[in-house]
Motif scaffolding. Structure first.
Motif, PDB file in Angstrom:
ATOM      1  N   VAL A   9      -3.742   4.250   0.710  1.00 22.10           N
ATOM      2  CA  VAL A   9      -4.191   4.368   2.103  1.00 22.10           C
ATOM      3  C   VAL A   9      -4.115   5.801   2.620  1.00 22.10           C
ATOM      4  CG1 VAL A   9      -3.721   1.980   2.737  1.00 22.10           C
ATOM      5  CG2 VAL A   9      -1.897   3.694   2.926  1.00 22.10           C
TER       6      VAL A   9
ATOM      7  N   ALA B  34      -5.681  -2.749   7.881  1.00 24.70           N
ATOM      8  CA  ALA B  34      -6.225  -3.805   7.028  1.00 24.70           C
ATOM      9  C   ALA B  34      -5.140  -4.477   6.191  1.00 24.70           C
ATOM     10  CB  ALA B  34      -7.307  -3.226   6.116  1.00 24.70           C
ATOM     11  N   GLN B  35      -4.033  -3.766   5.947  1.00 25.71           N
ATOM     12  CA  GLN B  35      -2.961  -4.349   5.139  1.00 25.71           C
ATOM     13  C   GLN B  35      -2.046  -5.239   5.973  1.00 25.71           C
ATOM     14  OE1 GLN B  35      -2.677  -4.239   1.936  1.00 25.71           O
ATOM     15  NE2 GLN B  35      -4.366  -2.813   1.584  1.00 25.71           N
TER      16      GLN B  35
ATOM     17  N   ALA C 226       0.845  -1.193   0.000  1.00 20.81           N
ATOM     18  CA  ALA C 226       0.000   0.000   0.000  1.00 20.81           C
ATOM     19  C   ALA C 226       0.877   1.239   0.000  1.00 20.81           C
ATOM     20  CB  ALA C 226      -0.926   0.013   1.220  1.00 20.81           C
TER      21      ALA C 226
ATOM     22  N   ALA D 278      -2.824  -0.717  -3.248  1.00 18.01           N
ATOM     23  CA  ALA D 278      -3.840  -0.109  -2.385  1.00 18.01           C
ATOM     24  C   ALA D 278      -3.397   1.298  -2.006  1.00 18.01           C
ATOM     25  CB  ALA D 278      -4.023  -0.955  -1.129  1.00 18.01           C
TER      26      ALA D 278
ATOM     27  N   THR E 217      -3.545  10.134   6.675  1.00 18.35           N
ATOM     28  CA  THR E 217      -3.446   8.697   6.508  1.00 18.35           C
ATOM     29  C   THR E 217      -4.731   8.060   7.012  1.00 18.35           C
ATOM     30  OG1 THR E 217      -1.102   8.890   6.983  1.00 18.35           O
ATOM     31  CG2 THR E 217      -2.038   6.697   7.015  1.00 18.35           C
ATOM     32  N   ASN E 218      -5.226   7.116   6.244  1.00 11.50           N
ATOM     33  CA  ASN E 218      -6.382   6.339   6.672  1.00 11.50           C
ATOM     34  C   ASN E 218      -5.861   5.171   7.510  1.00 11.50           C
ATOM     35  OD1 ASN E 218      -8.527   4.629   6.949  1.00 11.50           O
ATOM     36  ND2 ASN E 218      -9.255   4.888   4.848  1.00 11.50           N
TER      37      ASN E 218
ATOM     38  N   GLU F 244      -7.200   3.007   9.456  1.00  8.60           N
ATOM     39  CA  GLU F 244      -7.888   1.714   9.349  1.00  8.60           C
ATOM     40  C   GLU F 244      -7.442   0.950   8.109  1.00  8.60           C
ATOM     41  OE1 GLU F 244     -12.100   1.683   9.774  1.00  8.60           O
ATOM     42  OE2 GLU F 244     -12.059   3.185  11.365  1.00  8.60           O
ATOM     43  N   ALA F 245      -7.239   1.692   7.009  1.00 13.90           N
ATOM     44  CA  ALA F 245      -6.795   1.031   5.785  1.00 13.90           C
ATOM     45  C   ALA F 245      -5.394   0.454   5.965  1.00 13.90           C
ATOM     46  CB  ALA F 245      -6.823   2.008   4.619  1.00 13.90           C
ATOM     47  N   VAL F 246      -4.566   1.144   6.763  1.00 15.49           N
ATOM     48  CA  VAL F 246      -3.217   0.635   7.018  1.00 15.49           C
ATOM     49  C   VAL F 246      -3.309  -0.652   7.833  1.00 15.49           C
ATOM     50  CG1 VAL F 246      -0.994   1.103   8.104  1.00 15.49           C
ATOM     51  CG2 VAL F 246      -2.196   2.939   6.914  1.00 15.49           C
TER      52      VAL F 246
END
Lengths: 338, 313
Positions: free
Chosen positions: B93, B106-107, B69, B91, B99-100, B102-104
């Motif tokens: 993020v 998720a990775q 990401a 991805a 910075t998101n 939650e998206a981090v």
């Protein structure tokens, strides 16, 4: 031309007008003499009397002269449209910038830019259509019971619409990188970097708006006496309102197409004009003619010198001097119903 | 240290199998990195890498590690154009500003490589997810990217590849400087972003202006850029003479630099610049020149300079 004769009395019927006009001439001169660059007022005077270096001549004729002329046009348009909008909404706070008319115009242009049309000739009608949309929103809000009769609530509704449209404008411009460099301009207006060529496509519609205003001034003044009186005098209130909306859209759209959104001119200028001229809309409109450019040009001159070698956007300066006026008008206990 | 890395480079250039073996062994060992927020321990070669800094993405690609990401480039939707093909689908993020988290999460990253401008609060959040590497870079300086690249290289366990790439860039810049010198053209330059109201003058302390300086250009921001800022406020058109120079590098966020150039030419004040009159305006990709950093970006910028300046007579 009896109509024109009736609305164009000589200067002695307008005490203070002579002073304002001379002040405006001096301001135009100052606008040619002062700038953010190395060309000093003395150099600029040399240019005006026919001499001067090549650089000074370029600065005065190609940079300062166009923005002065554009400032004149934008000032007249915004000042007059503010006075008209206030007259038909019967609200001293009705200002194109506050009510979302300007924002509607800028939004329409932003959508046009994103869709890929960048022709300067197309920009003017699109901006005017956007302004018309904003005007129609305003008039619908005015009809709502309670909101329309309370000046402050109308402005709150307008501010909400304005912010929404401005946010959408920023959003679509941010999503579209081709227009990224123009973002600032369509969010806060400026006279910098505008060319005389930008002014030309606006002129015809402004002339139309001017003629319409002259013919509508008398019915509008009678409308101030109440709908019944106006009808009794042989005018059609609905038609008058529609024409005024059209004029406001033409004026605000035209001004926004050349200078971007510039707020508060339509509030401060009619406010000052009424203070000098009294409540009659026809006299107010005459005084808006010198006062509008006066405010825009003074704001633009200040915008050039406060952060030299950079410049501030014009819209920031007009908001800085307009916001206190707004507060003052609202705080004055007896909010005049127009 | 210097001698050791030199020896390693010699090994590497000879493509000695023995050297590669030692490399593999040494990079698998645990190492302590000196970062802006203290020492960070990393073991082995991280597989799931998240880069929250364009410079880190560039270094990871240089090291041959494709992150899982990354963040968006400036004014774009994905990663910068010069890396797009190499990175492929990745991805996104966040942006450089946001910075998101939650998206981090998720990775489920093994390591996070972040910007030197990361705030302490953000660091605290990220460090809970995975070891987070933040270079110690204060303000802007033209050579900061080299230190950052070496740190990220060590974090990924590919220090040598990164060192080789940096040396390659330095050598190429020197070669290019010589060729430009031989070419005999004047080499004063400004880097600007053009806006209809006037140009933003980019600092002479940036990554790209540093590379211009390394290839022999005399880059000058004319004292217009405040300390610690990447660029000036839009300069008044009346002051355009202050950015008049032999060369004008014009960074645009537009894909088509020529479009931007054409719209700038609409301004009479722009047309008066001597760089414009002599056809020495070089439209360059703003994503690459004003947002990116790292060895691959450096190489792409040197390509730009070579193609536009060296070839013109």
């Amino acid at each position: 031309m009896p109509m024109l004769a009736a609305t164009t009395p000589s200067l002695r019927h307008f005490p203070g007008m002579g002073g304002l006009l001379s002040l405006l001439v001096l301001t135009c001169l100052a606008s040619l003499l002062v700038g953010a660059g190395p060309v000093s007022p003395r150099d600029a005077i040399t240019v005006l009397v026919g001499g001067g270096s090549e650089e000074a001549r370029f600065t005065v004729t190609a940079l300062r002269l166009p923005r002065t002329l554009i400032g004149l046009v934008v000032g007249v348009s915004l000042g007059v449209s503010g006075a008209l909008l206030q007259a038909i909404t019967r609200n001293p706070l009705a200002e194109p910038g506050l009510l979302g008319v300007t924002a509607g115009s800028a939004f329409a242009v932003a959508v046009m830019l994103v869709l890929g049309a960048s022709a300067a000739t197309l920009r003017v009608p699109v901006a005017q259509l956007g302004a018309l949309g904003g005007c129609l929103c305003v008039m619908n809000v005015v009809r709502l019971r309670g909101v329309g009769s309370d000046p402050v609530r109308l402005v709150l509704a307008g501010a909400a619409l304005s912010s929404l449209l401005a946010a959408l404008t920023s959003l679509i411009l941010l999503m579209d990188q081709r227009a990224a460099d123009e973002i600032r301009f369509w969010v806060v207006g400026s006279l910098s970097g505008r060319r005389l060529a930008d002014l030309i496509p606006v002129i015809p519609s402004l002339l139309v708006a001017g003629l319409l205003t002259v013919t509508m001034a008398r019915p509008l003044a009678s409308l101030a006496l109440g709908e019944r009186v106006a009808k009794g005098l042989g005018h059609h209130p609905g038609l008058v309102r529609l024409s005024i909306i059209l004029i406001v859209a033409l004026l605000v759209g035209g001004a926004t197409a050349i200078a971007g959104p510039v707020a508060f001119v339509g509030l401060v200028v009619p406010f000052a004009a009424r203070a000098i001229a009294g409540p009659d809309i026809r006299r107010t409109l005459w005084f808006c003619l010198p006062l509008g450019p006066l405010m825009v040009l003074v704001a633009d001159i200040v915008a050039r010198i406060v952060v030299a070698p950079s410049e501030l956007p014009l819209g920031v300066l007009t908001a800085l001097c307009g916001a206190p006026v707004l507060v003052a008008v609202v705080r004055a206990r007896r909010l005049p119903m127009l | 240290m210097q001698r050791i890395s030199n020896i390693m480079n010699v090994f590497c250039r000879c493509v000695s199998i023995g050297a590669l073996m030692t490399l593999l062994i040494s990079s698998a060992q645990a190492r302590t990195l000196d970062t802006a927020f203290g020492d960070v321990e990393i073991e082995g070669e991280p597989q799931r890498v998240v880069t929250l800094y364009e410079g880190a993405l560039d270094v990871a690609m240089t090291a041959g590690v494709t992150p899982v990401a990354a963040i968006m480039t400036r004014g774009g939707e994905g990663v910068a154009r010069y890396l797009k093909d190499r990175v492929g689908d990745i991805a996104i993020v966040g942006t450089a500003r946001e910075t998101n988290i939650e998206a981090v999460v998720a990775q489920s990253p093994d390591v996070i490589l972040a910007s030197p401008r990361l705030s302490r609060e953000q660091y605290a959040l990220l460090a809970d997810i995975a070891p987070t590497v933040v270079p110690r870079t204060e303000g802007f300086s033209p050579d900061a990217w080299k230190g950052e690249a070496r740190l990220f290289g060590r974090a990924l366990g590919h220090e040598t590849e990164v060192d080789v790439a940096i040396e390659e860039i330095e050598r190429r810049a020197e070669d290019l400087a010589e060729s430009l010198q031989d070419n005999g053209q004047p080499l004063g330059a400004h880097l600007v972003r053009w806006m209809p109201q006037g140009p933003l003058v980019m600092s002479d302390q940036l990554f790209s202006t540093g590379l211009l300086a390394a290839t022999g250009f005399d880059v000058d921001d004319g004292g217009l850029v405040p300390e610690g800022r990447p660029h000036s406020d839009p300069l008044s058109l009346e002051n355009l003479a202050q950015v008049d120079n032999d060369w004008l590098f014009m960074a645009t966020l537009n894909e088509d630099g020529d479009d931007a150039l054409a719209s700038a030419r609409e301004s009479k004040a722009f047309g008066r610049l001597s760089a414009v009159e002599q056809d020495r305006v070089v439209p360059v990709d703003g994503q690459l020149w004003t947002s990116a950093s790292g060895p691959m970006a450096a190489s792409a910028i040197l390509d730009d300079i070579e193609a536009n300046v060296l070839s013109s007579q």
